[in-house]
Structures are given as C-alpha cells and as structure tokens.
Design an enzyme around this catalytic site. Sequence first.
Site, mmCIF file in Angstrom:
data_model
loop_
_atom_site.group_PDB
_atom_site.id
_atom_site.type_symbol
_atom_site.label_atom_id
_atom_site.label_comp_id
_atom_site.label_asym_id
_atom_site.label_seq_id
_atom_site.Cartn_x
_atom_site.Cartn_y
_atom_site.Cartn_z
ATOM 1 N N HIS A 1 -3.688 -5.964 2.359
ATOM 2 C CA HIS A 1 -3.636 -6.149 3.577
ATOM 3 C C HIS A 1 -4.208 -7.597 3.931
ATOM 4 O O HIS A 1 -4.729 -8.029 3.138
ATOM 5 C CB HIS A 1 -4.139 -4.828 4.538
ATOM 6 C CG HIS A 1 -3.801 -3.584 4.153
ATOM 7 N ND1 HIS A 1 -2.350 -3.306 4.334
ATOM 8 C CD2 HIS A 1 -4.290 -2.829 3.577
ATOM 9 C CE1 HIS A 1 -2.346 -1.954 4.019
ATOM 10 N NE2 HIS A 1 -3.512 -1.521 3.409
ATOM 11 N N ARG B 1 -13.005 6.000 -2.266
ATOM 12 C CA ARG B 1 -11.888 5.314 -1.780
ATOM 13 C C ARG B 1 -11.994 3.852 -1.946
ATOM 14 O O ARG B 1 -13.211 3.420 -2.167
ATOM 15 C CB ARG B 1 -11.817 5.674 -0.243
ATOM 16 C CG ARG B 1 -10.629 5.084 0.424
ATOM 17 C CD ARG B 1 -10.597 5.635 1.955
ATOM 18 N NE ARG B 1 -9.518 4.853 2.587
ATOM 19 C CZ ARG B 1 -7.999 5.593 2.648
ATOM 20 N NH1 ARG B 1 -7.713 6.522 1.939
ATOM 21 N NH2 ARG B 1 -7.363 4.847 3.244
ATOM 22 N N CYS C 1 0.899 -1.187 0.183
ATOM 23 C CA CYS C 1 -0.116 0.033 -0.025
ATOM 24 C C CYS C 1 1.014 1.438 0.094
ATOM 25 O O CYS C 1 1.403 1.787 -0.933
ATOM 26 C CB CYS C 1 -1.157 -0.011 1.269
ATOM 27 S SG CYS C 1 -2.410 0.903 1.167
#
Length: 225
Positions: free
Chosen positions: A195, A131, A96
């Site tokens: 993640h 997002r 990320c």
Amino acid sequence: MSETIKIAYLYEDLMNTYGDSGDVKILSFLLKEQGYDSQVDNISIDTKNFNAADYDFLFFGGGQDFEQSVVAKDLVRNRETIKDYIEANKPMLCICGGYQFLGKYYETVGGDTIQCMDILPMHTVFKADSRMIGDTTYETEWGTVHAFENHSGRTYFDDKDKLKPLGKMIEGYGNNPEDKAEGMRYKNTIGSYSHGPILKNENIAKAIAEKIITAHKERMAEMAK
Ligand code: GLN
C-alpha cells in the site's frame, strides 16, 4: 479529441483499504500526461455481464476479511473473463486482498477459508504469531520500491517456475516471513502487498502506464478489424 482508456476497478466500493484508490488516480494522471483520458468503472456486485476484454487495465485493491468474504461469493461469476484477460497478456495490478484473490484460497484470522479465483498457482494462509505490518523496501526490475504492508495472510507460490516475485525484500516481510520476496508477476499481471499507494513509486507507475497504453492500442486495433 483525446482517446479514452478504460479501467475496470474491481469491487472499488468494497476493496479499498489504505488508499489503494490512489494507484488508479496516479495512473489516470500519468495517462493524461501522455494525452489519454481515462474512464474508471466500478465493477461490483450489481454489475451485470462484466467483460474484462472491454478494458485496458484491471485494478483490484486491498480489503478487510469481511469484505473479502462478500466479494469472494460474487467473484465466481467473473472468474472466467478475468482469467482470459490475464492469459491474453493484458495488464492488471492487484494489491493485498486483491492479490490473494488470484490464488486458490485465503485462510483468515477467524479460521474461515475464503475460496479465491484459483487463476494462479498460489495460496494464502494465516499463522497466529504475527500480523505483518510496517514499511517495506524491495528491489524490482524497475528499481527500488518503498511502500507499507498490513496483512495477516501469508502467500506462497505453488509453482515457482510459473510465478515470479515482483521484488527482492530489503525491508519488511512481503509475501511471507520466509521467502524474502514481495509480490508476484505473471505475464502482465502484478500482485503486491504494497500500500502507500504503491504507485507513488514513479518507476513502477510509469512501467504500468506504458503497459496500459500498449494494451489500449492493441484493443483499438482489434476493434478496427
Ligand atoms: N485481509 C487480508 C489480510 O489481512 C488483506 C489485507 C489487505 O488487503 N490490506 O491478509
């Protein structure tokens, strides 16, 4: 006595969102199974003279925009050693925010442009509409990977011959909403938005552990010369 594999965890104290430190713990566990101890060093703003070539693996986790802006300023002095390390085919995993740092720049939600290391031809921008949050599933060279993503940055490759995606999207966004691709591979460097941590996926974790053992053996052979 078992040999010790050296892992550099870049800015562990600042770049550690969503349990990415689990990636390093999983790797240490897999390396132990293969008979290697591991030493994990936090390379951060108070570290003097970091030399990436002293390590068998570099890990760079995710972070919030504020922490990224702090890290970006310090990262400048470590750029050359990290670039040389990547070009020497040594293994690195960037998640990320850490992944975004490999490219030229990252435009944040707040309208700031964070200068990144500019090691690989890619850049990350922000667009107001969404997002990217949720579960991800994608197909890689090592099989299917399940993870989750949470990022505002959209990453685009500037040289699609040089950089290859880590995986083909089945569920979720990955690099951006258009390319249907997740992450990046260049030599033995992997970047990813995953993640979870990503290395709960045994297939990819084992592949990286193997790369680390190879890098360790090569470093030891070089030192013995
Ligand atoms: N701050 C970056 C973004 O929102 C990276 C997020 C992360 O590392 N989880 O795109």
